[in-house]
Write an enzyme that holds these catalytic residues in place. Structure first.
Site, PDB file in Angstrom:
ATOM      1  N   SER A  96      -8.254  -4.512   5.116  1.00  0.00           N
ATOM      2  CA  SER A  96      -8.818  -4.220   3.788  1.00  0.00           C
ATOM      3  C   SER A  96      -9.214  -5.478   3.000  1.00  0.00           C
ATOM      4  O   SER A  96      -8.843  -5.639   1.838  1.00  0.00           O
ATOM      5  CB  SER A  96      -7.847  -3.368   2.964  1.00  0.00           C
ATOM      6  OG  SER A  96      -7.564  -2.160   3.627  1.00  0.00           O
ATOM      7  N   ARG A 125      -5.044  -1.566   8.834  1.00  0.00           N
ATOM      8  CA  ARG A 125      -6.256  -2.361   8.586  1.00  0.00           C
ATOM      9  C   ARG A 125      -5.945  -3.493   7.618  1.00  0.00           C
ATOM     10  O   ARG A 125      -4.882  -3.549   7.022  1.00  0.00           O
ATOM     11  CB  ARG A 125      -7.398  -1.461   8.076  1.00  0.00           C
ATOM     12  CG  ARG A 125      -7.053  -0.603   6.881  1.00  0.00           C
ATOM     13  CD  ARG A 125      -8.260   0.224   6.410  1.00  0.00           C
ATOM     14  NE  ARG A 125      -7.845   1.149   5.360  1.00  0.00           N
ATOM     15  CZ  ARG A 125      -7.495   2.421   5.557  1.00  0.00           C
ATOM     16  NH1 ARG A 125      -7.551   2.943   6.766  1.00  0.00           N
ATOM     17  NH2 ARG A 125      -7.093   3.179   4.549  1.00  0.00           N
ATOM     18  N   ASN A 129       1.290   3.449  -2.896  1.00  0.00           N
ATOM     19  CA  ASN A 129       1.831   3.893  -4.190  1.00  0.00           C
ATOM     20  C   ASN A 129       1.327   5.281  -4.570  1.00  0.00           C
ATOM     21  O   ASN A 129       2.099   6.141  -5.001  1.00  0.00           O
ATOM     22  CB  ASN A 129       1.404   2.944  -5.312  1.00  0.00           C
ATOM     23  CG  ASN A 129       1.986   1.564  -5.163  1.00  0.00           C
ATOM     24  OD1 ASN A 129       2.842   1.349  -4.308  1.00  0.00           O
ATOM     25  ND2 ASN A 129       1.530   0.632  -5.988  1.00  0.00           N
ATOM     26  N   ARG A 149      -0.623   9.380  -9.722  1.00  0.00           N
ATOM     27  CA  ARG A 149      -0.677   8.131  -8.949  1.00  0.00           C
ATOM     28  C   ARG A 149      -0.065   6.944  -9.708  1.00  0.00           C
ATOM     29  O   ARG A 149       0.564   6.069  -9.111  1.00  0.00           O
ATOM     30  CB  ARG A 149      -2.128   7.811  -8.567  1.00  0.00           C
ATOM     31  CG  ARG A 149      -2.745   8.808  -7.578  1.00  0.00           C
ATOM     32  CD  ARG A 149      -4.207   8.453  -7.316  1.00  0.00           C
ATOM     33  NE  ARG A 149      -4.327   7.092  -6.836  1.00  0.00           N
ATOM     34  CZ  ARG A 149      -4.199   6.728  -5.561  1.00  0.00           C
ATOM     35  NH1 ARG A 149      -3.973   7.632  -4.638  1.00  0.00           N
ATOM     36  NH2 ARG A 149      -4.311   5.464  -5.203  1.00  0.00           N
ATOM     37  N   LEU A 157      10.401 -20.682  -4.614  1.00  0.00           N
ATOM     38  CA  LEU A 157       9.398 -19.806  -4.003  1.00  0.00           C
ATOM     39  C   LEU A 157       8.060 -19.912  -4.728  1.00  0.00           C
ATOM     40  O   LEU A 157       8.005 -19.863  -5.959  1.00  0.00           O
ATOM     41  CB  LEU A 157       9.896 -18.350  -4.047  1.00  0.00           C
ATOM     42  CG  LEU A 157       8.916 -17.285  -3.552  1.00  0.00           C
ATOM     43  CD1 LEU A 157       8.702 -17.379  -2.048  1.00  0.00           C
ATOM     44  CD2 LEU A 157       9.392 -15.880  -3.913  1.00  0.00           C
ATOM     45  N   ASP A 160       0.820  -1.210   0.000  1.00  0.00           N
ATOM     46  CA  ASP A 160       0.000   0.000   0.000  1.00  0.00           C
ATOM     47  C   ASP A 160       0.859   1.268   0.000  1.00  0.00           C
ATOM     48  O   ASP A 160       1.975   1.266   0.508  1.00  0.00           O
ATOM     49  CB  ASP A 160      -0.916  -0.024   1.239  1.00  0.00           C
ATOM     50  CG  ASP A 160      -2.071   0.952   1.119  1.00  0.00           C
ATOM     51  OD1 ASP A 160      -2.376   1.397  -0.014  1.00  0.00           O
ATOM     52  OD2 ASP A 160      -2.676   1.269   2.163  1.00  0.00           O
ATOM     53  N   HIS A 187       2.513   3.514  -8.965  1.00  0.00           N
ATOM     54  CA  HIS A 187       2.320   2.093  -9.279  1.00  0.00           C
ATOM     55  C   HIS A 187       3.516   1.555 -10.072  1.00  0.00           C
ATOM     56  O   HIS A 187       3.967   0.439  -9.859  1.00  0.00           O
ATOM     57  CB  HIS A 187       1.018   1.885 -10.069  1.00  0.00           C
ATOM     58  CG  HIS A 187      -0.209   2.271  -9.287  1.00  0.00           C
ATOM     59  ND1 HIS A 187      -0.400   1.874  -7.986  1.00  0.00           N
ATOM     60  CD2 HIS A 187      -1.291   3.031  -9.609  1.00  0.00           C
ATOM     61  CE1 HIS A 187      -1.556   2.370  -7.547  1.00  0.00           C
ATOM     62  NE2 HIS A 187      -2.116   3.077  -8.507  1.00  0.00           N
ATOM     63  N   ARG A 234     -12.116   2.409  -8.440  1.00  0.00           N
ATOM     64  CA  ARG A 234     -11.268   3.602  -8.615  1.00  0.00           C
ATOM     65  C   ARG A 234     -11.545   4.237  -9.977  1.00  0.00           C
ATOM     66  O   ARG A 234     -12.162   3.612 -10.840  1.00  0.00           O
ATOM     67  CB  ARG A 234      -9.793   3.197  -8.505  1.00  0.00           C
ATOM     68  CG  ARG A 234      -9.436   2.799  -7.097  1.00  0.00           C
ATOM     69  CD  ARG A 234      -7.943   2.681  -6.921  1.00  0.00           C
ATOM     70  NE  ARG A 234      -7.646   2.345  -5.525  1.00  0.00           N
ATOM     71  CZ  ARG A 234      -6.437   2.347  -4.991  1.00  0.00           C
ATOM     72  NH1 ARG A 234      -5.398   2.668  -5.752  1.00  0.00           N
ATOM     73  NH2 ARG A 234      -6.260   2.037  -3.733  1.00  0.00           N
ATOM     74  N   GLU A 289     -12.469  -4.247  -4.494  1.00  0.00           N
ATOM     75  CA  GLU A 289     -12.926  -2.868  -4.278  1.00  0.00           C
ATOM     76  C   GLU A 289     -12.151  -1.869  -5.139  1.00  0.00           C
ATOM     77  O   GLU A 289     -12.663  -0.794  -5.463  1.00  0.00           O
ATOM     78  CB  GLU A 289     -12.772  -2.479  -2.795  1.00  0.00           C
ATOM     79  CG  GLU A 289     -13.794  -3.106  -1.864  1.00  0.00           C
ATOM     80  CD  GLU A 289     -13.492  -4.568  -1.507  1.00  0.00           C
ATOM     81  OE1 GLU A 289     -12.344  -5.014  -1.735  1.00  0.00           O
ATOM     82  OE2 GLU A 289     -14.407  -5.258  -1.028  1.00  0.00           O
ATOM     83  N   ARG A 309      -0.100   7.758  -2.755  1.00  0.00           N
ATOM     84  CA  ARG A 309       0.364   8.869  -1.913  1.00  0.00           C
ATOM     85  C   ARG A 309       1.840   9.152  -2.135  1.00  0.00           C
ATOM     86  O   ARG A 309       2.271  10.299  -2.176  1.00  0.00           O
ATOM     87  CB  ARG A 309       0.087   8.550  -0.426  1.00  0.00           C
ATOM     88  CG  ARG A 309      -1.347   8.848  -0.009  1.00  0.00           C
ATOM     89  CD  ARG A 309      -1.684   8.201   1.304  1.00  0.00           C
ATOM     90  NE  ARG A 309      -1.750   6.747   1.153  1.00  0.00           N
ATOM     91  CZ  ARG A 309      -1.649   5.886   2.153  1.00  0.00           C
ATOM     92  NH1 ARG A 309      -1.450   6.321   3.379  1.00  0.00           N
ATOM     93  NH2 ARG A 309      -1.751   4.593   1.932  1.00  0.00           N
TER      94      ARG A 309
HETATM   95  C1  IPE Z   1      -5.526  -2.593  -0.196  1.00  0.00           C
HETATM   96  O1  IPE Z   1      -5.161  -1.268  -0.385  1.00  0.00           O
HETATM   97  C2  IPE Z   1      -5.477  -3.317  -1.504  1.00  0.00           C
HETATM   98  C3  IPE Z   1      -4.151  -3.463  -2.087  1.00  0.00           C
HETATM   99  C4  IPE Z   1      -3.014  -3.084  -1.582  1.00  0.00           C
HETATM  100  C5  IPE Z   1      -4.131  -4.117  -3.357  1.00  0.00           C
HETATM  101  P1  IPE Z   1      -6.263  -0.122  -0.548  1.00  0.00           P
HETATM  102  O2  IPE Z   1      -5.512   1.144  -0.705  1.00  0.00           O
HETATM  103  O3  IPE Z   1      -7.221  -0.476  -1.597  1.00  0.00           O
HETATM  104  O4  IPE Z   1      -7.009  -0.180   0.868  1.00  0.00           O
HETATM  105  P2  IPE Z   1      -7.856   0.925   1.632  1.00  0.00           P
HETATM  106  O5  IPE Z   1      -8.893   1.400   0.686  1.00  0.00           O
HETATM  107  O6  IPE Z   1      -6.926   2.013   2.035  1.00  0.00           O
HETATM  108  O7  IPE Z   1      -8.400   0.200   2.816  1.00  0.00           O
HETATM  109  C1  IPE Z   2      -1.520   0.276  -3.388  1.00  0.00           C
HETATM  110  O1  IPE Z   2      -1.311   1.636  -3.403  1.00  0.00           O
HETATM  111  C2  IPE Z   2      -1.746  -0.312  -4.762  1.00  0.00           C
HETATM  112  C3  IPE Z   2      -3.149  -0.649  -5.053  1.00  0.00           C
HETATM  113  C4  IPE Z   2      -4.127  -0.636  -4.192  1.00  0.00           C
HETATM  114  C5  IPE Z   2      -3.453  -1.046  -6.400  1.00  0.00           C
HETATM  115  P1  IPE Z   2      -2.516   2.649  -3.439  1.00  0.00           P
HETATM  116  O2  IPE Z   2      -2.857   2.924  -4.850  1.00  0.00           O
HETATM  117  O3  IPE Z   2      -3.629   2.195  -2.579  1.00  0.00           O
HETATM  118  O4  IPE Z   2      -1.849   3.949  -2.811  1.00  0.00           O
HETATM  119  P2  IPE Z   2      -2.474   4.915  -1.724  1.00  0.00           P
HETATM  120  O5  IPE Z   2      -2.881   4.058  -0.562  1.00  0.00           O
HETATM  121  O6  IPE Z   2      -3.631   5.603  -2.354  1.00  0.00           O
HETATM  122  O7  IPE Z   2      -1.359   5.830  -1.369  1.00  0.00           O
HETATM  123 MG    MG Z   3      -4.049   2.408  -0.612  1.00  0.00          MG
END
Ligand code: IPE
Ligand code: IPE
Ligand code: MG
Length: 246
Positions: free
Chosen positions: A197, A195, A23, A34, A132, A21, A38, A72, A68, A25
């Site tokens: 998630s 969390r 990427n 964003r 692995l 999580d 990624h 996006r 979920e 931000r």
């Molecule tokens: C959880 O991250 C899913 C993945 C890392 C693939 P999210 O960014 O979707 O989770 P929330 O929305 O902050 O709970």
């Molecule tokens: C995790 O990073 C990757 C995916 C959920 C695909 P995010 O895209 O959720 O990045 P933040 O949490 O918004 O920073």
């Molecule tokens: Mg996230």
């Protein structure tokens, strides 16, 4: 002594699961889009997969995209899907070189056809590797998985294949997408969120949870080593008393 050398090779977690999580931000904090985050997240995936393989970790599950996440903005979803197809195509030779077998868990019907195609080729091409076991959670959520498992158990009960009175934890385990893998012993989440998630809700019953503020694009082998060392300092009691364990 380096961090890596401080790891007790005899007490490695068999299965590590990671919620990758932060990427978006990470990218936005430097004024970037964003998707830039990624893209850099893929570098971390490479590094962590290599690190886990070098250590001799048996199973590594990476949460790459949740059910979920389909909600996006369209632009981000398509960008992620393109990145996915591109990454799988490029990484298969490295997976083979390192004897890594790829698995996927999730609602793959939701994926675009080219992503499904690319994945199915990668699964076949890495299918006989014995090192692995790399499990990508893609279009995955635990509630999706549990709903599926319950439906399939009901179907098999109705067909007379299983006795409803004998349905227990072991039955449920066999109907999960993760039936072939042991439960994760260590779960890492990056980016400072505390969390789950919708990730492996059932399988994480006794996992040790490790949270770090490091955003995923900055997570490297050294961070993985820190998490493993932290894990090795914990007493896992599984409901027993500390005295019973030592
Ligand atoms: C959880 O991250 C899913 C993945 C890392 C693939 P999210 O960014 O979707 O989770 P929330 O929305 O902050 O709970
Ligand atoms: C995790 O990073 C990757 C995916 C959920 C695909 P995010 O895209 O959720 O990045 P933040 O949490 O918004 O920073
Ligand atoms: Mg996230």
């Amino acid at each position: 002594m380096s961090l890596k050398e401080s790891i007790n090779q005899q007490a490695l977690p068999k299965h590590i699961a990671v919620i990758m999580d932060g990427n978006g931000r990470w990218a936005q904090e430097q004024g970037e889009d964003r998707l830039f985050g990624h893209l850099h997240g893929v570098e971390s995936v490479r590094d962590i997969v290599e690190g886990a393989a070098e250590l001799g970790i048996g199973f590594l599950t990476l949460y790459a995209f949740s059910t979920e996440n389909w909600d996006r903005p369209q632009y981000e979803v398509s960008g992620l899907m393109e990145l996915l197809v591109d990454t799988i195509r490029k990484e298969v030779p490295t997976l083979n070189k390192n004897n890594i077998k790829l698995h996927v868990i999730g609602d793959l019907n939701m994926l675009p056809a080219n992503a499904r195609q690319e994945l199915s080729e990668a699964l076949t091409e890495t299918g006989s590797n014995t090192g692995l076991q790399l499990i990508m959670a893609l279009s995955y959520s635990s509630r999706w998985e549990l709903g599926n498992a319950v439906r399939n158990i009901a179907i098999d009960v109705k067909a007379g294949k299983i006795d409803p009175l004998k349905v227990d934890q072991d039955t449920l385990q066999q109907y999960l997408a993760t039936s072939a893998f042991p439960d994760p012993e260590l779960m890492i989440r990056t980016s400072g969120e505390y969390r789950i998630s919708n990730f492996l809700l059932y399988q994480l019953a006794y996992a040790e949870l490790y949270f770090t503020n490091t955003r995923w694009p900055e997570f490297r082998k050294e961070n993985l080593y820190e998490a493993i060392i932290d894990f090795q300092g914990r007493q896992r009691r599984f409901g027993k008393t500390g005295d019973q364990i030592t």
